[in-house]
Design a protein around this motif. Structure first.
Motif, PDB file in Angstrom:
ATOM      1  N   TRP A 230     -28.829  29.752  32.113  1.00 21.69           N
ATOM      2  CA  TRP A 230     -27.643  29.865  32.964  1.00 21.69           C
ATOM      3  C   TRP A 230     -27.534  31.330  33.392  1.00 21.69           C
ATOM      4  CZ3 TRP A 230     -27.269  26.557  28.640  1.00 21.69           C
ATOM      5  CH2 TRP A 230     -26.908  25.242  28.913  1.00 21.69           C
ATOM      6  N   GLN A 231     -28.006  31.637  34.584  1.00 21.34           N
ATOM      7  CA  GLN A 231     -28.167  33.029  34.995  1.00 21.34           C
ATOM      8  C   GLN A 231     -26.857  33.809  35.024  1.00 21.34           C
ATOM      9  OE1 GLN A 231     -31.086  34.420  35.454  1.00 21.34           O
ATOM     10  NE2 GLN A 231     -32.310  32.568  35.235  1.00 21.34           N
ATOM     11  N   GLN A 232     -25.820  33.230  35.596  1.00 22.64           N
ATOM     12  CA  GLN A 232     -24.570  33.957  35.811  1.00 22.64           C
ATOM     13  C   GLN A 232     -23.439  33.455  34.918  1.00 22.64           C
ATOM     14  OE1 GLN A 232     -24.786  36.548  37.842  1.00 22.64           O
ATOM     15  NE2 GLN A 232     -26.893  35.979  38.368  1.00 22.64           N
ATOM     16  N   SER A 233     -23.770  32.762  33.846  1.00 20.21           N
ATOM     17  CA  SER A 233     -22.730  32.153  33.000  1.00 20.21           C
ATOM     18  C   SER A 233     -22.992  32.485  31.540  1.00 20.21           C
ATOM     19  CB  SER A 233     -22.707  30.637  33.208  1.00 20.21           C
ATOM     20  OG  SER A 233     -22.502  30.315  34.567  1.00 20.21           O
ATOM     21  N   PRO A 234     -22.560  33.666  31.091  1.00 21.81           N
ATOM     22  CA  PRO A 234     -22.865  34.085  29.719  1.00 21.81           C
ATOM     23  C   PRO A 234     -22.218  33.223  28.647  1.00 21.81           C
ATOM     24  CG  PRO A 234     -21.315  35.607  30.760  1.00 21.81           C
ATOM     25  CD  PRO A 234     -21.819  34.699  31.829  1.00 21.81           C
ATOM     26  N   GLU A 235     -21.163  32.475  28.991  1.00 24.56           N
ATOM     27  CA  GLU A 235     -20.489  31.654  27.989  1.00 24.56           C
ATOM     28  C   GLU A 235     -21.128  30.278  27.824  1.00 24.56           C
ATOM     29  OE1 GLU A 235     -18.144  32.910  26.067  1.00 24.56           O
ATOM     30  OE2 GLU A 235     -18.421  34.783  27.167  1.00 24.56           O
ATOM     31  N   ALA A 236     -22.016  29.888  28.729  1.00 22.60           N
ATOM     32  CA  ALA A 236     -22.625  28.559  28.658  1.00 22.60           C
ATOM     33  C   ALA A 236     -23.602  28.478  27.488  1.00 22.60           C
ATOM     34  CB  ALA A 236     -23.341  28.240  29.964  1.00 22.60           C
ATOM     35  N   ALA A 237     -23.685  27.299  26.874  1.00 20.47           N
ATOM     36  CA  ALA A 237     -24.596  27.103  25.745  1.00 20.47           C
ATOM     37  C   ALA A 237     -24.919  25.624  25.609  1.00 20.47           C
ATOM     38  CB  ALA A 237     -23.979  27.627  24.449  1.00 20.47           C
ATOM     39  N   GLY A 238     -26.184  25.322  25.366  1.00 16.40           N
ATOM     40  CA  GLY A 238     -26.614  23.943  25.217  1.00 16.40           C
ATOM     41  C   GLY A 238     -26.377  23.408  23.818  1.00 16.40           C
ATOM     42  N   ALA A 239     -26.676  22.118  23.650  1.00 13.24           N
ATOM     43  CA  ALA A 239     -26.551  21.452  22.357  1.00 13.24           C
ATOM     44  C   ALA A 239     -27.611  20.370  22.276  1.00 13.24           C
ATOM     45  CB  ALA A 239     -25.153  20.853  22.187  1.00 13.24           C
ATOM     46  N   CYS A 240     -27.813  19.827  21.077  1.00 12.80           N
ATOM     47  CA  CYS A 240     -28.823  18.787  20.909  1.00 12.80           C
ATOM     48  C   CYS A 240     -28.457  17.894  19.731  1.00 12.80           C
ATOM     49  CB  CYS A 240     -30.213  19.398  20.693  1.00 12.80           C
ATOM     50  SG  CYS A 240     -30.319  20.533  19.293  1.00 12.80           S
ATOM     51  N   THR A 241     -29.000  16.684  19.753  1.00 13.86           N
ATOM     52  CA  THR A 241     -28.823  15.735  18.652  1.00 13.86           C
ATOM     53  C   THR A 241     -29.895  14.660  18.758  1.00 13.86           C
ATOM     54  OG1 THR A 241     -27.284  14.203  17.556  1.00 13.86           O
ATOM     55  CG2 THR A 241     -27.268  14.201  19.940  1.00 13.86           C
ATOM     56  N   PRO A 242     -30.373  14.136  17.638  1.00 14.75           N
ATOM     57  CA  PRO A 242     -31.187  12.929  17.740  1.00 14.75           C
ATOM     58  C   PRO A 242     -30.303  11.766  18.165  1.00 14.75           C
ATOM     59  CG  PRO A 242     -30.708  13.427  15.447  1.00 14.75           C
ATOM     60  CD  PRO A 242     -30.194  14.582  16.248  1.00 14.75           C
ATOM     61  N   ASP A 243     -30.864  10.818  18.899  1.00 16.65           N
ATOM     62  CA  ASP A 243     -30.087   9.623  19.197  1.00 16.65           C
ATOM     63  C   ASP A 243     -29.948   8.817  17.906  1.00 16.65           C
ATOM     64  OD1 ASP A 243     -32.785   8.653  19.106  1.00 16.65           O
ATOM     65  OD2 ASP A 243     -32.144   6.894  20.228  1.00 16.65           O
ATOM     66  N   PRO A 244     -28.969   7.909  17.814  1.00 19.74           N
ATOM     67  CA  PRO A 244     -28.755   7.181  16.559  1.00 19.74           C
ATOM     68  C   PRO A 244     -29.965   6.397  16.072  1.00 19.74           C
ATOM     69  CG  PRO A 244     -26.826   6.982  17.958  1.00 19.74           C
ATOM     70  CD  PRO A 244     -27.890   7.650  18.785  1.00 19.74           C
ATOM     71  N   ALA A 245     -30.869   6.019  16.980  1.00 20.97           N
ATOM     72  CA  ALA A 245     -32.072   5.295  16.571  1.00 20.97           C
ATOM     73  C   ALA A 245     -33.159   6.222  16.046  1.00 20.97           C
ATOM     74  CB  ALA A 245     -32.612   4.475  17.743  1.00 20.97           C
ATOM     75  N   GLY A 246     -32.988   7.536  16.220  1.00 22.79           N
ATOM     76  CA  GLY A 246     -33.968   8.488  15.726  1.00 22.79           C
ATOM     77  C   GLY A 246     -35.252   8.537  16.520  1.00 22.79           C
ATOM     78  N   ARG A 247     -35.198   8.151  17.801  1.00 19.69           N
ATOM     79  CA  ARG A 247     -36.412   8.127  18.623  1.00 19.69           C
ATOM     80  C   ARG A 247     -36.559   9.353  19.505  1.00 19.69           C
ATOM     81  NH1 ARG A 247     -35.338   2.564  21.599  1.00 19.69           N
ATOM     82  NH2 ARG A 247     -33.325   3.640  21.750  1.00 19.69           N
ATOM     83  N   VAL A 248     -35.429   9.866  19.996  1.00 15.50           N
ATOM     84  CA  VAL A 248     -35.477  10.971  20.947  1.00 15.50           C
ATOM     85  C   VAL A 248     -34.484  12.043  20.532  1.00 15.50           C
ATOM     86  CG1 VAL A 248     -36.126   9.441  22.848  1.00 15.50           C
ATOM     87  CG2 VAL A 248     -33.709  10.002  22.488  1.00 15.50           C
ATOM     88  N   LEU A 249     -34.683  13.230  21.097  1.00 14.05           N
ATOM     89  CA  LEU A 249     -33.717  14.305  20.959  1.00 14.05           C
ATOM     90  C   LEU A 249     -32.980  14.427  22.283  1.00 14.05           C
ATOM     91  CD1 LEU A 249     -32.810  16.603  18.957  1.00 14.05           C
ATOM     92  CD2 LEU A 249     -34.200  18.127  20.388  1.00 14.05           C
ATOM     93  N   LEU A 250     -31.669  14.277  22.250  1.00 11.64           N
ATOM     94  CA  LEU A 250     -30.846  14.492  23.428  1.00 11.64           C
ATOM     95  C   LEU A 250     -30.492  15.973  23.486  1.00 11.64           C
ATOM     96  CD1 LEU A 250     -28.423  11.456  22.954  1.00 11.64           C
ATOM     97  CD2 LEU A 250     -30.542  11.532  24.292  1.00 11.64           C
ATOM     98  N   ALA A 251     -30.683  16.592  24.637  1.00 10.89           N
ATOM     99  CA  ALA A 251     -30.444  18.032  24.751  1.00 10.89           C
ATOM    100  C   ALA A 251     -29.842  18.350  26.111  1.00 10.89           C
ATOM    101  CB  ALA A 251     -31.746  18.811  24.561  1.00 10.89           C
ATOM    102  N   THR A 252     -28.832  19.218  26.114  1.00 12.04           N
ATOM    103  CA  THR A 252     -28.224  19.665  27.363  1.00 12.04           C
ATOM    104  C   THR A 252     -28.756  21.044  27.710  1.00 12.04           C
ATOM    105  OG1 THR A 252     -26.323  20.561  26.154  1.00 12.04           O
ATOM    106  CG2 THR A 252     -26.128  18.321  27.030  1.00 12.04           C
ATOM    107  N   MET A 253     -28.838  21.308  29.013  1.00 14.93           N
ATOM    108  CA  MET A 253     -29.398  22.580  29.481  1.00 14.93           C
ATOM    109  C   MET A 253     -28.988  22.805  30.930  1.00 14.93           C
ATOM    110  SD  MET A 253     -33.306  21.125  29.569  1.00 14.93           S
ATOM    111  CE  MET A 253     -33.060  20.392  27.944  1.00 14.93           C
ATOM    112  N   ALA A 254     -29.254  24.004  31.428  1.00 14.34           N
ATOM    113  CA  ALA A 254     -28.948  24.314  32.824  1.00 14.34           C
ATOM    114  C   ALA A 254     -29.799  23.451  33.745  1.00 14.34           C
ATOM    115  CB  ALA A 254     -29.205  25.790  33.100  1.00 14.34           C
ATOM    116  N   GLY A 255     -29.186  22.967  34.824  1.00 10.15           N
ATOM    117  CA  GLY A 255     -29.903  22.135  35.771  1.00 10.15           C
ATOM    118  C   GLY A 255     -30.679  22.957  36.782  1.00 10.15           C
ATOM    119  N   PRO A 256     -31.581  22.313  37.521  1.00 10.09           N
ATOM    120  CA  PRO A 256     -32.368  23.030  38.528  1.00 10.09           C
ATOM    121  C   PRO A 256     -31.494  23.493  39.688  1.00 10.09           C
ATOM    122  CG  PRO A 256     -32.729  20.667  38.684  1.00 10.09           C
ATOM    123  CD  PRO A 256     -31.915  20.883  37.453  1.00 10.09           C
TER     124      PRO A 256
END
Length: 336
Positions: free
Chosen positions: A111-137
């Motif tokens: 996040w180039q101009q947003s110093p307060e922004a921060a991502g997060a992550c968690t496995p899905d309840p089935a334990g197959r994938v990691l859900l992760a948030t991040m800056a978009g294109p």
């Protein structure tokens, strides 16, 4: 307040350096795989403690990792079903094996101009994938359509699905429900632009994202059957939200002394019938009163009577007990 005072009983206590700071972090208290986790950072070490089902103990076990960025305040950690640890930063998502080695790293735009922004992550309840948030294109016009959530293969880091979120430059946090629902809660705090609560699901068709009812606050307690109890950032009200039911809203001015507010930012379920919240004379108070509320009406039913004045952090565990801390010691309580 004319509520009965209910004595509490100390069940267990345990030293956990870093806990005082941790309970002010977005990842300090997590619900993962049906268990509550405490995540602390202290002297270059990340510790993930799993709260035990035995009420005579605080933690059932601990796992430790060397902190890869001890001076970076933005990382968000999440334990994984196989004993690993996922870490989300402003530039990358990294999965570490239980022995600390890196399984994979997924780099993304900052996040180039947003110093307060921060991502997060968690496995899905089935334990197959990691859900992760991040800056978009960023598009040709130099603007972003929104932040994104990606589903990453837990084994390889491969991008399996992507969804543009209705949020921008936010501080994110994930929580799983206590009854193993397929959805997970994603909160997004956008400063003066408010907050959003979203429910995220991963299935064969990809990622699904929908609004979590009318909840629009970043401090949310999760109950069984999809119940959410959210607390206003300013402490002015609580709201109970559930699909198929009318919202229940209780304003602080109607149930607390004049000018008191809800504080602590960890509302939650002591059990199916009671919610625990903290109230104080001002938002930044260091001591408060702990109240039990009816889980359906949000009306106060009792004030907890401690041996000494409690702080403003209280972590309900859903089994009739809850956690507080005294400096760097975690305490587990129940009613007598």
């Amino acid at each position: 307040m004319n509520h009965p005072r209910v004595p509490v009983r100390l069940l267990a206590h345990e030293s956990l350096p870093g806990i005082a700071e941790a309970l002010g972090n977005m990842d300090g208290w997590l619900l993962r795989d049906g268990a509550h986790r405490l995540v602390t950072r202290h002297e270059g070490t990340i510790t993930v403690g799993r709260v035990g089902t035995d009420p005579s103990r605080v933690l059932a076990d601990r796992a430790v990792w060397a902190d890869p960025a001890p001076d970076d305040p933005s990382p968000y950690c999440s334990p994984l079903p196989d004993g690993g640890l996922a870490i989300s930063t402003r530039q990358a998502v990294t999965v570490h094996e239980p022995d600390g080695t890196v399984r994979w790293e997924h780099r993304h735009r900052d996040w180039q101009q947003s110093p307060e922004a921060a991502g997060a992550c968690t496995p899905d309840p089935a334990g197959r994938v990691l859900l992760a948030t991040m800056a978009g294109p960023v598009g040709p016009d130099g603007l972003s359509a929104g932040d994104i959530c990606r589903a990453l293969d837990l084994a390889t880091g491969e991008v399996l699905s992507e969804h543009v979120l209705p949020t921008f430059s936010a501080t994110y946090a994930f929580q799983q429900f206590p009854d193993a629902r397929s959805e997970v809660l994603l909160t997004a705090s956008m400063g003066q632009d408010g907050a959003r609560c979203l429910l995220v699901t991963y299935a064969a068709g990809g990622l699904g994202v929908r609004a979590a009812g009318t909840a629009e606050e970043p401090y949310v307690g999760l109950g069984a059957d999809g119940v959410l109890v959210s607390q206003d950032v300013g402490g002015g009200y609580l709201c109970r939200t559930q699909d198929g039911a009318d919202d229940v809203i209780v304003e602080a001015r109607n149930v607390l002394p004049d000018e008191w507010v809800f504080v602590g930012y960890t509302p939650g379920f002591v059990d199916d019938n009671r919610i625990l919240v903290v109230a104080a004379e001002e938002q930044w108070a260091e001591e408060g009163i702990h109240l039990l509320l009816d889980a359906r009406t949000l009306e106060p039913v009792a004030e907890l009577d401690y041996p000494q004045a409690p702080g403003v952090a209280a972590v309900p565990l859903g089994d009739g007990t809850w956690l507080t801390h005294d400096q760097e010691t975690v305490q587990r309580w129940t009613t007598t």
